[in-house]
Design a protein around this motif. Structure first.
Motif, PDB file in Angstrom:
ATOM      1  N   SER A   1      -1.381 -34.795   9.539  1.00 17.98           N
ATOM      2  CA  SER A   1      -1.886 -35.611   8.439  1.00 17.98           C
ATOM      3  C   SER A   1      -3.372 -35.374   8.212  1.00 17.98           C
ATOM      4  N   ALA A   2      -3.800 -35.549   6.960  1.00 19.38           N
ATOM      5  CA  ALA A   2      -5.207 -35.406   6.592  1.00 19.38           C
ATOM      6  C   ALA A   2      -5.547 -36.424   5.527  1.00 19.38           C
ATOM      7  N   CYS A   3      -6.841 -36.692   5.382  1.00 15.23           N
ATOM      8  CA  CYS A   3      -7.283 -37.714   4.437  1.00 15.23           C
ATOM      9  C   CYS A   3      -8.702 -37.367   3.986  1.00 15.23           C
ATOM     10  N   LEU A   4      -8.920 -37.255   2.680  1.00 13.80           N
ATOM     11  CA  LEU A   4     -10.239 -36.983   2.120  1.00 13.80           C
ATOM     12  C   LEU A   4     -10.590 -38.088   1.137  1.00 13.80           C
ATOM     13  N   GLN A   5     -11.754 -38.681   1.332  1.00  8.19           N
ATOM     14  CA  GLN A   5     -12.215 -39.751   0.447  1.00  8.19           C
ATOM     15  C   GLN A   5     -11.179 -40.861   0.319  1.00  8.19           C
ATOM     16  N   GLY A   6     -10.465 -41.111   1.403  1.00  7.41           N
ATOM     17  CA  GLY A   6      -9.483 -42.175   1.406  1.00  7.41           C
ATOM     18  C   GLY A   6      -8.143 -41.803   0.812  1.00  7.41           C
ATOM     19  N   ARG A   7      -8.013 -40.556   0.313  1.00 10.53           N
ATOM     20  CA  ARG A   7      -6.754 -40.128  -0.289  1.00 10.53           C
ATOM     21  C   ARG A   7      -5.969 -39.296   0.717  1.00 10.53           C
TER      22      ARG A   7
ATOM     23  N   PHE B   1       1.718 -28.381 -13.261  1.00 10.65           N
ATOM     24  CA  PHE B   1       0.732 -29.262 -12.661  1.00 10.65           C
ATOM     25  C   PHE B   1       0.652 -30.580 -13.431  1.00 10.65           C
ATOM     26  N   ASP B   2       0.751 -31.685 -12.721  1.00 10.60           N
ATOM     27  CA  ASP B   2       0.711 -33.016 -13.321  1.00 10.60           C
ATOM     28  C   ASP B   2      -0.740 -33.442 -13.514  1.00 10.60           C
ATOM     29  N   ARG B   3      -1.220 -33.359 -14.752  1.00  9.85           N
ATOM     30  CA  ARG B   3      -2.624 -33.684 -15.030  1.00  9.85           C
ATOM     31  C   ARG B   3      -2.895 -35.183 -15.091  1.00  9.85           C
ATOM     32  N   ASP B   4      -1.857 -35.971 -15.070  1.00  7.96           N
ATOM     33  CA  ASP B   4      -2.025 -37.421 -15.134  1.00  7.96           C
ATOM     34  C   ASP B   4      -1.960 -38.080 -13.768  1.00  7.96           C
ATOM     35  N   GLN B   5      -1.834 -37.289 -12.708  1.00 10.15           N
ATOM     36  CA  GLN B   5      -1.689 -37.878 -11.387  1.00 10.15           C
ATOM     37  C   GLN B   5      -2.962 -38.614 -10.972  1.00 10.15           C
ATOM     38  N   ARG B   6      -2.770 -39.714 -10.299  1.00  3.05           N
ATOM     39  CA  ARG B   6      -3.882 -40.500  -9.773  1.00  3.05           C
ATOM     40  C   ARG B   6      -3.519 -40.922  -8.353  1.00  3.05           C
ATOM     41  N   HIS B   7      -4.426 -40.704  -7.442  1.00  2.00           N
ATOM     42  CA  HIS B   7      -4.169 -41.059  -6.052  1.00  2.00           C
ATOM     43  C   HIS B   7      -5.229 -42.055  -5.611  1.00  2.00           C
ATOM     44  N   ALA B   8      -4.820 -43.288  -5.468  1.00  2.00           N
ATOM     45  CA  ALA B   8      -5.762 -44.334  -5.075  1.00  2.00           C
ATOM     46  C   ALA B   8      -6.088 -44.227  -3.591  1.00  2.00           C
ATOM     47  N   SER B   9      -7.259 -44.711  -3.253  1.00  8.68           N
ATOM     48  CA  SER B   9      -7.656 -44.756  -1.845  1.00  8.68           C
ATOM     49  C   SER B   9      -6.757 -45.747  -1.109  1.00  8.68           C
ATOM     50  N   SER B  10      -6.294 -45.350   0.072  1.00  7.83           N
ATOM     51  CA  SER B  10      -5.395 -46.217   0.825  1.00  7.83           C
ATOM     52  C   SER B  10      -6.198 -47.312   1.533  1.00  7.83           C
TER      53      SER B  10
ATOM     54  N   GLY C   1      -5.808 -48.419   4.499  1.00  8.61           N
ATOM     55  CA  GLY C   1      -6.104 -47.994   5.868  1.00  8.61           C
ATOM     56  C   GLY C   1      -7.331 -47.114   5.952  1.00  8.61           C
ATOM     57  N   SER C   2      -7.489 -46.200   4.999  1.00  7.15           N
ATOM     58  CA  SER C   2      -8.652 -45.315   5.023  1.00  7.15           C
ATOM     59  C   SER C   2      -9.945 -46.091   4.764  1.00  7.15           C
ATOM     60  N   TYR C   3      -9.860 -47.131   3.927  1.00 10.06           N
ATOM     61  CA  TYR C   3     -11.037 -47.979   3.683  1.00 10.06           C
ATOM     62  C   TYR C   3     -11.471 -48.660   4.975  1.00 10.06           C
ATOM     63  N   ILE C   4     -10.525 -49.144   5.747  1.00 13.03           N
ATOM     64  CA  ILE C   4     -10.833 -49.798   7.017  1.00 13.03           C
ATOM     65  C   ILE C   4     -11.481 -48.819   7.983  1.00 13.03           C
ATOM     66  N   VAL C   5     -10.943 -47.614   8.082  1.00 11.29           N
ATOM     67  CA  VAL C   5     -11.510 -46.602   8.977  1.00 11.29           C
ATOM     68  C   VAL C   5     -12.914 -46.219   8.531  1.00 11.29           C
ATOM     69  N   GLU C   6     -13.106 -46.059   7.234  1.00 11.19           N
ATOM     70  CA  GLU C   6     -14.426 -45.688   6.728  1.00 11.19           C
ATOM     71  C   GLU C   6     -15.465 -46.764   7.046  1.00 11.19           C
ATOM     72  N   LYS C   7     -15.089 -48.046   6.875  1.00 17.62           N
ATOM     73  CA  LYS C   7     -16.016 -49.123   7.198  1.00 17.62           C
ATOM     74  C   LYS C   7     -16.388 -49.102   8.677  1.00 17.62           C
ATOM     75  N   CYS C   8     -15.414 -48.866   9.520  1.00 13.28           N
ATOM     76  CA  CYS C   8     -15.672 -48.776  10.960  1.00 13.28           C
ATOM     77  C   CYS C   8     -16.593 -47.601  11.277  1.00 13.28           C
ATOM     78  N   HIS C   9     -16.349 -46.480  10.626  1.00 14.86           N
ATOM     79  CA  HIS C   9     -17.182 -45.291  10.837  1.00 14.86           C
ATOM     80  C   HIS C   9     -18.639 -45.591  10.487  1.00 14.86           C
ATOM     81  N   GLN C  10     -18.854 -46.211   9.333  1.00 15.59           N
ATOM     82  CA  GLN C  10     -20.212 -46.529   8.903  1.00 15.59           C
ATOM     83  C   GLN C  10     -20.861 -47.559   9.824  1.00 15.59           C
ATOM     84  N   MET C  11     -20.112 -48.565  10.253  1.00 15.74           N
ATOM     85  CA  MET C  11     -20.652 -49.562  11.182  1.00 15.74           C
ATOM     86  C   MET C  11     -21.112 -48.910  12.475  1.00 15.74           C
ATOM     87  N   THR C  12     -20.345 -47.948  12.955  1.00  9.53           N
ATOM     88  CA  THR C  12     -20.698 -47.260  14.195  1.00  9.53           C
ATOM     89  C   THR C  12     -21.979 -46.461  14.032  1.00  9.53           C
ATOM     90  N   LEU C  13     -22.124 -45.769  12.901  1.00  9.91           N
ATOM     91  CA  LEU C  13     -23.321 -44.952  12.670  1.00  9.91           C
ATOM     92  C   LEU C  13     -24.544 -45.822  12.386  1.00  9.91           C
TER      93      LEU C  13
END
Length: 324
Positions: A78-84, A196-205, A207-219
């Protein structure tokens, strides 16, 4: 064009060798690092392939005035970029100067191409697909037809191999212009595929928002590591939600993730200083490690060596380079 081929035993040295990128790599999976980096640079583009055997999180800023693309060549997890969240049909896009957080699976093999933004946009505007294409440049993760993406990977690898031969054979000038043109054509045609689907939208999950907040708090407060309770109180969520979020995004627990980010911070401190400038104890203290025996054991478990064995500034670099 300039060509560099390097092999590393440390993700921090690897990250610092990717030209023009302001970024840090933090190792999350335990064990010795084996990585490689092949870079070809022209005056208006950068084309590189990187392979790393460990799971990482990348944090930094994309080069300014550039448009940046990345295509995974293999997809071991699995991978995740910018919460996607991303899968094996995804490509990644970053705008110049964008701050990013990228959770890479263990063993990822990645091709990246950056273009001068003005050159790329001019070429795009001159193409038959300019009308609706600018909108996807704002999407960090795009999913493409599997068949078309496989063809693009194959052609880009062929371009990389041919370009290495050109540089090693001292073919300059025209070869650089041809490579830039071929790379621009390949990337623009890739997202112009009729399927190619030009209308696709992938919202930030969430879970990724929670991890990002933790990452920033640690730094932001490295000497005081946030606890799971801190995260729950700060974000007003349950302990289970925190645990599940980290499992989904990072494949580890929040406690281990925070520990790894802090251990990587100590390692960067050690790599960037000489023993007479900064002691191991002081470096550890900057990242909230005060029990040195426990710290040394955790450090060895993650990196495969004791802090005293880490090469300091001015010592052996931990990489092997071949340049042309």
């Amino acid at each position: 064009m300039d060509l560099t081929v390097e092999h590393f035993e440390d993700v921090h040295l690897h990250a610092a060798s990717v030209h023009a990128w302001e970024q840090t790599y933090s190792q999350l999976s335990p064990g010795l690092v084996r990585s490689s980096l092949c870079q070809i640079e022209g005056s208006r583009f950068q084309f590189f392939r990187e392979r790393v055997n460990q799971r990482l999180v990348q944090h930094g800023q994309a080069p300014r005035d550039r448009v940046c693309f990345a295509l995974p060549l293999s997809w071991p997890g699995s991978a995740c970029l910018q919460g996607r969240e991303a899968d094996d049909s995804s490509i990644f896009i970053l705008g110049g100067g964008d701050e990013f957080l990228f959770h890479m699976p263990q063993g990822l093999d990645l091709l990246s191409i950056t273009f001068d933004r003005e050159t790329f946009m001019q070429t795009l505007d001159e193409s038959p697909w300019s009308g609706d294409s600018r909108q996807w440049l704002r999407q960090p993760v795009l999913r493409l037809p599997e068949r078309r993406l496989a063809q693009a990977r194959q052609r880009l690898l062929q371009l990389l191999g041919r370009s290495i031969e050109d540089v090693q054979g001292a073919v300059q000038g025209l070869a650089e212009e041809e490579l830039e043109r071929d790379l621009l054509e390949e990337l623009i045609c890739l997202v112009a595929d009729p399927e190619f689907d030009r209308d696709q939208r992938h919202a930030s999950s969430p879970g990724s928002y929670i991890v990002e907040k933790c990452h920033q708090m640690t730094l932001n407060a490295p000497q005081v590591a946030p606890s799971v309770i801190d995260l729950c109180e700060r974000l007003r969520i349950s302990r289970r939600t925190v645990q599940n979020s980290f499992r989904a995004v990072t494949q580890t627990t929040p406690v281990n993730y925070i520990r790894c980010i802090r251990l990587n911070g100590v390692r960067r401190e050690l790599l960037g200083s000489q023993p007479g400038e900064l002691s191991i104890g002081d470096a550890a203290g900057r990242w909230g490690f005060y029990h040195l025996s426990h710290f040394a054991a955790d450090y060895q478990a993650l990196f495969g060596e004791l802090p005293s064995q880490t090469r300091r500034a001015g010592g052996t670099s931990g990489s092997r380079r071949a340049a042309a």
